[in-house]
Design a protein around this motif. Structure first.
Motif, PDB file in Angstrom:
ATOM      1  N   VAL A  17     -91.569  32.803 -25.471  1.00 50.14           N
ATOM      2  CA  VAL A  17     -90.892  33.402 -24.515  1.00 50.14           C
ATOM      3  C   VAL A  17     -91.252  32.733 -23.028  1.00 50.14           C
ATOM      4  O   VAL A  17     -92.478  32.321 -22.913  1.00 50.14           O
ATOM      5  CB  VAL A  17     -91.388  34.825 -24.211  1.00 50.14           C
ATOM      6  N   LEU A  18     -90.383  32.346 -22.563  1.00 47.80           N
ATOM      7  CA  LEU A  18     -90.341  31.835 -21.140  1.00 47.80           C
ATOM      8  C   LEU A  18     -90.069  32.552 -20.025  1.00 47.80           C
ATOM      9  O   LEU A  18     -89.114  33.127 -19.843  1.00 47.80           O
ATOM     10  CB  LEU A  18     -89.658  30.401 -21.169  1.00 47.80           C
ATOM     11  N   ARG A  19     -91.258  32.612 -19.281  1.00 46.53           N
ATOM     12  CA  ARG A  19     -91.099  33.430 -17.811  1.00 46.53           C
ATOM     13  C   ARG A  19     -90.503  34.703 -17.890  1.00 46.53           C
ATOM     14  O   ARG A  19     -89.179  34.922 -18.063  1.00 46.53           O
ATOM     15  CB  ARG A  19     -90.322  32.411 -17.256  1.00 46.53           C
ATOM     16  N   ASP A  20     -91.382  35.700 -18.174  1.00 46.34           N
ATOM     17  CA  ASP A  20     -90.989  37.203 -18.008  1.00 46.34           C
ATOM     18  C   ASP A  20     -91.465  37.732 -16.885  1.00 46.34           C
ATOM     19  O   ASP A  20     -92.490  37.858 -17.053  1.00 46.34           O
ATOM     20  CB  ASP A  20     -91.339  37.736 -19.303  1.00 46.34           C
ATOM     21  N   ASP A  21     -90.751  37.888 -16.132  1.00 46.56           N
ATOM     22  CA  ASP A  21     -91.293  38.479 -14.579  1.00 46.56           C
ATOM     23  C   ASP A  21     -92.346  37.741 -14.128  1.00 46.56           C
ATOM     24  O   ASP A  21     -93.550  38.290 -13.836  1.00 46.56           O
ATOM     25  CB  ASP A  21     -91.751  39.859 -14.745  1.00 46.56           C
ATOM     26  N   ASN A  22     -92.392  36.362 -14.008  1.00 41.77           N
ATOM     27  CA  ASN A  22     -93.271  35.201 -13.373  1.00 41.77           C
ATOM     28  C   ASN A  22     -94.707  35.159 -14.456  1.00 41.77           C
ATOM     29  O   ASN A  22     -95.605  34.828 -13.933  1.00 41.77           O
ATOM     30  CB  ASN A  22     -93.728  35.835 -12.322  1.00 41.77           C
ATOM     31  N   GLY A 128     -82.336  26.905 -30.225  1.00 39.72           N
ATOM     32  CA  GLY A 128     -81.970  26.566 -28.578  1.00 39.72           C
ATOM     33  C   GLY A 128     -82.652  27.632 -27.878  1.00 39.72           C
ATOM     34  O   GLY A 128     -83.789  28.136 -27.994  1.00 39.72           O
ATOM     35  N   ALA A 129     -82.346  27.695 -26.542  1.00 44.46           N
ATOM     36  CA  ALA A 129     -82.825  28.605 -25.608  1.00 44.46           C
ATOM     37  C   ALA A 129     -81.948  29.739 -25.512  1.00 44.46           C
ATOM     38  O   ALA A 129     -80.687  29.449 -24.947  1.00 44.46           O
ATOM     39  CB  ALA A 129     -83.038  27.496 -24.233  1.00 44.46           C
ATOM     40  N   TRP A 130     -82.380  30.849 -25.764  1.00 43.89           N
ATOM     41  CA  TRP A 130     -81.538  32.051 -25.758  1.00 43.89           C
ATOM     42  C   TRP A 130     -81.677  33.012 -24.286  1.00 43.89           C
ATOM     43  O   TRP A 130     -82.905  33.080 -24.232  1.00 43.89           O
ATOM     44  CB  TRP A 130     -81.783  33.110 -26.988  1.00 43.89           C
ATOM     45  N   GLY A 131     -80.817  33.315 -23.694  1.00 49.02           N
ATOM     46  CA  GLY A 131     -81.025  33.880 -22.374  1.00 49.02           C
ATOM     47  C   GLY A 131     -80.989  35.348 -22.778  1.00 49.02           C
ATOM     48  O   GLY A 131     -79.986  35.726 -23.497  1.00 49.02           O
ATOM     49  N   LEU A 132     -82.012  36.014 -22.234  1.00 53.76           N
ATOM     50  CA  LEU A 132     -82.054  37.660 -22.486  1.00 53.76           C
ATOM     51  C   LEU A 132     -81.589  38.485 -21.420  1.00 53.76           C
ATOM     52  O   LEU A 132     -82.288  38.424 -20.367  1.00 53.76           O
ATOM     53  CB  LEU A 132     -83.453  37.955 -23.089  1.00 53.76           C
ATOM     54  N   LEU A 155     -86.922  32.079 -26.271  1.00 54.98           N
ATOM     55  CA  LEU A 155     -86.517  33.172 -25.645  1.00 54.98           C
ATOM     56  C   LEU A 155     -86.581  33.030 -24.014  1.00 54.98           C
ATOM     57  O   LEU A 155     -87.555  33.154 -23.582  1.00 54.98           O
ATOM     58  CB  LEU A 155     -86.983  34.633 -25.955  1.00 54.98           C
ATOM     59  N   LEU A 156     -85.458  32.790 -23.161  1.00 52.68           N
ATOM     60  CA  LEU A 156     -85.610  32.944 -21.708  1.00 52.68           C
ATOM     61  C   LEU A 156     -85.243  34.324 -21.032  1.00 52.68           C
ATOM     62  O   LEU A 156     -84.239  35.051 -21.362  1.00 52.68           O
ATOM     63  CB  LEU A 156     -84.729  31.977 -21.467  1.00 52.68           C
ATOM     64  N   VAL A 157     -86.215  34.688 -20.568  1.00 55.48           N
ATOM     65  CA  VAL A 157     -86.033  36.054 -20.084  1.00 55.48           C
ATOM     66  C   VAL A 157     -86.102  35.882 -18.578  1.00 55.48           C
ATOM     67  O   VAL A 157     -87.167  35.904 -17.740  1.00 55.48           O
ATOM     68  CB  VAL A 157     -87.198  36.959 -20.428  1.00 55.48           C
ATOM     69  N   PRO A 158     -84.993  36.083 -17.797  1.00 56.60           N
ATOM     70  CA  PRO A 158     -84.790  36.021 -16.430  1.00 56.60           C
ATOM     71  C   PRO A 158     -85.509  36.808 -15.432  1.00 56.60           C
ATOM     72  O   PRO A 158     -85.674  38.121 -16.209  1.00 56.60           O
ATOM     73  CB  PRO A 158     -83.333  36.307 -16.092  1.00 56.60           C
ATOM     74  N   PRO A 159     -85.989  36.598 -14.446  1.00 58.62           N
ATOM     75  CA  PRO A 159     -86.659  37.645 -13.593  1.00 58.62           C
ATOM     76  C   PRO A 159     -85.523  38.890 -13.589  1.00 58.62           C
ATOM     77  O   PRO A 159     -84.518  38.874 -13.539  1.00 58.62           O
ATOM     78  CB  PRO A 159     -86.924  37.025 -12.338  1.00 58.62           C
ATOM     79  N   ARG A 160     -86.344  40.099 -13.378  1.00 60.12           N
ATOM     80  CA  ARG A 160     -85.458  41.129 -13.470  1.00 60.12           C
ATOM     81  C   ARG A 160     -85.026  41.254 -12.059  1.00 60.12           C
ATOM     82  O   ARG A 160     -85.712  41.654 -11.263  1.00 60.12           O
ATOM     83  CB  ARG A 160     -86.293  42.511 -13.813  1.00 60.12           C
ATOM     84  N   THR A 161     -83.577  41.319 -12.120  1.00 55.62           N
ATOM     85  CA  THR A 161     -83.050  41.257 -10.911  1.00 55.62           C
ATOM     86  C   THR A 161     -81.609  41.474 -10.964  1.00 55.62           C
ATOM     87  O   THR A 161     -80.984  41.283 -12.416  1.00 55.62           O
ATOM     88  CB  THR A 161     -83.028  39.875  -9.916  1.00 55.62           C
ATOM     89  N   THR A 162     -80.715  42.232 -10.098  1.00 51.83           N
ATOM     90  CA  THR A 162     -79.407  42.500 -10.272  1.00 51.83           C
ATOM     91  C   THR A 162     -78.699  41.412  -9.550  1.00 51.83           C
ATOM     92  O   THR A 162     -77.329  41.422  -9.517  1.00 51.83           O
ATOM     93  CB  THR A 162     -79.137  43.742  -9.705  1.00 51.83           C
ATOM     94  N   VAL A 163     -79.331  40.383  -8.982  1.00 54.16           N
ATOM     95  CA  VAL A 163     -78.720  39.208  -8.079  1.00 54.16           C
ATOM     96  C   VAL A 163     -78.154  38.195  -9.330  1.00 54.16           C
ATOM     97  O   VAL A 163     -78.956  37.458  -9.731  1.00 54.16           O
ATOM     98  CB  VAL A 163     -79.421  38.673  -7.236  1.00 54.16           C
ATOM     99  N   ALA A 164     -76.852  38.122  -9.521  1.00 55.61           N
ATOM    100  CA  ALA A 164     -76.459  37.337 -10.603  1.00 55.61           C
ATOM    101  C   ALA A 164     -76.745  35.743 -10.297  1.00 55.61           C
ATOM    102  O   ALA A 164     -77.068  34.933 -10.885  1.00 55.61           O
ATOM    103  CB  ALA A 164     -74.988  37.259 -10.729  1.00 55.61           C
ATOM    104  N   THR A 165     -76.798  35.523  -9.071  1.00 57.00           N
ATOM    105  CA  THR A 165     -77.099  34.142  -8.481  1.00 57.00           C
ATOM    106  C   THR A 165     -78.402  33.623  -8.887  1.00 57.00           C
ATOM    107  O   THR A 165     -78.608  32.777  -9.516  1.00 57.00           O
ATOM    108  CB  THR A 165     -76.840  33.673  -7.052  1.00 57.00           C
ATOM    109  N   GLU A 166     -79.398  34.500  -8.929  1.00 58.77           N
ATOM    110  CA  GLU A 166     -80.839  34.320  -9.295  1.00 58.77           C
ATOM    111  C   GLU A 166     -80.956  34.101 -10.838  1.00 58.77           C
ATOM    112  O   GLU A 166     -81.707  33.129 -11.450  1.00 58.77           O
ATOM    113  CB  GLU A 166     -81.652  35.260  -8.726  1.00 58.77           C
ATOM    114  N   GLN A 167     -80.133  35.025 -11.515  1.00 57.52           N
ATOM    115  CA  GLN A 167     -80.104  34.878 -12.733  1.00 57.52           C
ATOM    116  C   GLN A 167     -79.672  33.547 -13.346  1.00 57.52           C
ATOM    117  O   GLN A 167     -80.255  32.946 -14.369  1.00 57.52           O
ATOM    118  CB  GLN A 167     -79.432  36.076 -13.699  1.00 57.52           C
TER     119      GLN A 167
END
Lengths: 396, 89
Positions: A17-22, A128-132, A155-167
């Protein structure tokens, strides 16, 4: 019987898991260590992790040891339920209990097993790298988590944000190759100019009706990627995929369904079952058009407008076909005279005032009268839930 | 500018719905004796007028009245709203 840790067999001590909420990346070694030192828990356990990282550790610890695991992504501690000896004796495999939301209504408990969840997943395929982008505790989210682990990928877990540009920035920085999302989420991501920079090899859609416009837009953005449109029933524990990039599904699938799945259309709705299991009514209303079945909408979401039964999704699809419209949601508002009236919320960046009237005029010109919304409202954004679906509720 | 009267609001909404929603080509003059059923306003458009007025005036005489009222003309329709607003005040 495959346990969660078996999915990691043969893997070196690399990050899963790469980076889940920092948080620091979670490695195979850490996961294994946590799982083997955890205590055996014969009772049912409610996993209330708020991050995928915590959840994965909890699941690896409990799978095969607890009789039942309830997957609750709220982060709020729940009440563990203690099973009796007799129940425990019957449990050949840990039951995983998902709380499904559906588009409206009370959450339902759906009991399944890791084995059943893994049925649609092919180990070794799609490393590969799966985005969650889904909540980890949703059916769709678990599919992504398990597919990432089973394929030997990350597993790539983007920071929880609703901002699509950050995701999108996060997914691009970590070179996301496999992405799974709902059409609503993709419409939002497609509005980010850099979205097309993602090195995607596979684009998976599910959870909502995928219209031709979003399918075509994804094909244009990622011409070399596999475009996979997945139809899943949490309740039946089955899924089938369509890969031709066209909306709906070929009618021939009813006669020659994928292995292990039976499909039927009865009284206008799609029925599915795992071969040998019970039929489940998906409540997805379908309509045969030529040689394809098209989705009309959720039967439970039907709105009665002056005696006509209307699927809000049909109007949503029409709105999404209009130039300038990137997102659309149709809701019902009560009418003292006709039962209900439709109200359309439309996201159209770049369109000026008066666009609402233009859309209304287009509806009047092309649609049956009862499908014409009583009002078109231009809105900045539409909200989606943890399952990536548009949040449904009565209009105010 | 003087505050809009109930009559102004009702006529304004009628005009908007006639223009944007009603299934007609030519918007009629909204005189008091215009017969609603002959004006081109179908039941759907009429329901839209009533919900829109509920939004703007906070009143729906078709749910709040114990005696169902069925206006025939634009003038009667306006009167129903004037009475409902006066009663609510």
């Amino acid at each position: 019987m495959t346990g969660l840790l078996d999915l990691l067999a043969g893997r070196a001590d690399e990050a899963v898991v790469l980076r889940d909420d920092n948080a620091e990346p979670l490695t195979v070694g850490q996961l294994r260590a946590a799982a083997t030192t955890g205590h055996a828990r014969p009772e049912a356990v409610v996993v209330t992790a708020s991050t995928a990282r915590e959840a994965l550790i909890a699941l690896a610890t409990l799978d095969g040891r607890a009789a039942e695991i309830v997957l609750d992504g709220s982060g709020v501690p729940g009440e563990p339920y203690v099973v009796t000896e007799a129940e425990l004796g019957r449990a050949a495999e840990t039951r995983w209990v998902l709380l499904t939301s559906g588009t409206t209504g009370e959450p339902k408990r759906v009991s399944t097993t890791l084995g059943a969840l893994l049925r649609g997943i092919r180990p070794g395929v799609g490393a590969g790298a799966w985005g969650l982008l889904y909540g980890w505790n949703r059916f769709a989210g678990l599919q992504v988590v398990l597919q990432a682990l089973a394929s030997g990928g990350h597993l790539l877990v983007p920071p929880r944000t609703t901002v699509a540009t950050e995701q999108v920035a996060f997914l691009r920085d970590h070179r996301c190759t496999h992405l799974s999302a709902t059409p609503s989420l993709y419409r939002r991501l497609l509005m980010v100019p850099t979205f097309g920079d993602l090195p995607l090899q596979q684009v998976t859609l599910g959870g909502e009706i995928a219209d031709q416009r979003v399918l075509s837009a994804l094909k244009r953005a990622f011409p070399t990627a596999r475009l996979v449109h997945i139809f899943a029933s949490t309740e039946a524990g089955v899924a089938f995929t369509v890969r031709d990039g066209l909306e709906g599904f070929p009618a021939s699938l009813l006669d020659s369904p994928p292995p292990g799945v039976d499909l039927a259309v009865v009284e206008g709705t799609l029925r599915v079952r795992a071969t040998g299991g019970d039929w489940v009514d998906t409540e997805d209303a379908v309509d045969l058009q030529g040689d394809r079945y098209m989705f009309l909408g959720r039967r439970s979401g039907v709105v009665n407008v002056g005696g006509a039964n209307v699927y809000p999704e049909v109007l949503e699809r029409f709105l999404l076909e209009q130039d300038g419209v990137t997102q659309a949601q149709v809701s019902a508002r009560p009418s003292s005279l006709l039962g209900s009236l439709l109200v359309a919320d439309v996201v159209a960046p770049g369109e000026g005032p008066g666009f609402d009237k233009a859309i209304l005029a287009a509806c009047r010109a092309a649609l049956p009268r009862y499908l014409v919304p009583s009002k078109v409202r231009l809105v900045e954004a539409l909200s989606v839930n943890a399952g990536g679906k548009l949040t449904r509720g009565a209009s105010t | 500018m003087a505050e809009k009267t109930t009559r102004d609001v009702v006529l304004e909404v009628l005009h908007e719905v006639f223009t944007e929603f009603a299934d007609i080509d030519v918007v009629p003059d909204l005189t008091d004796d215009l017969v609603l059923l002959e004006s081109g306003l179908d039941s759907l458009a009429f329901a839209v007028v009533v919900t829109e007025l509920d939004d703007r005036l906070g009143i729906d005489p078709f749910t709040q009245s114990e005696d169902p009222v069925y206006p025939t003309t634009v003038g009667e329709f306006v009167t129903i709203y004037e009475q409902a607003v006066a009663t609510a005040a």
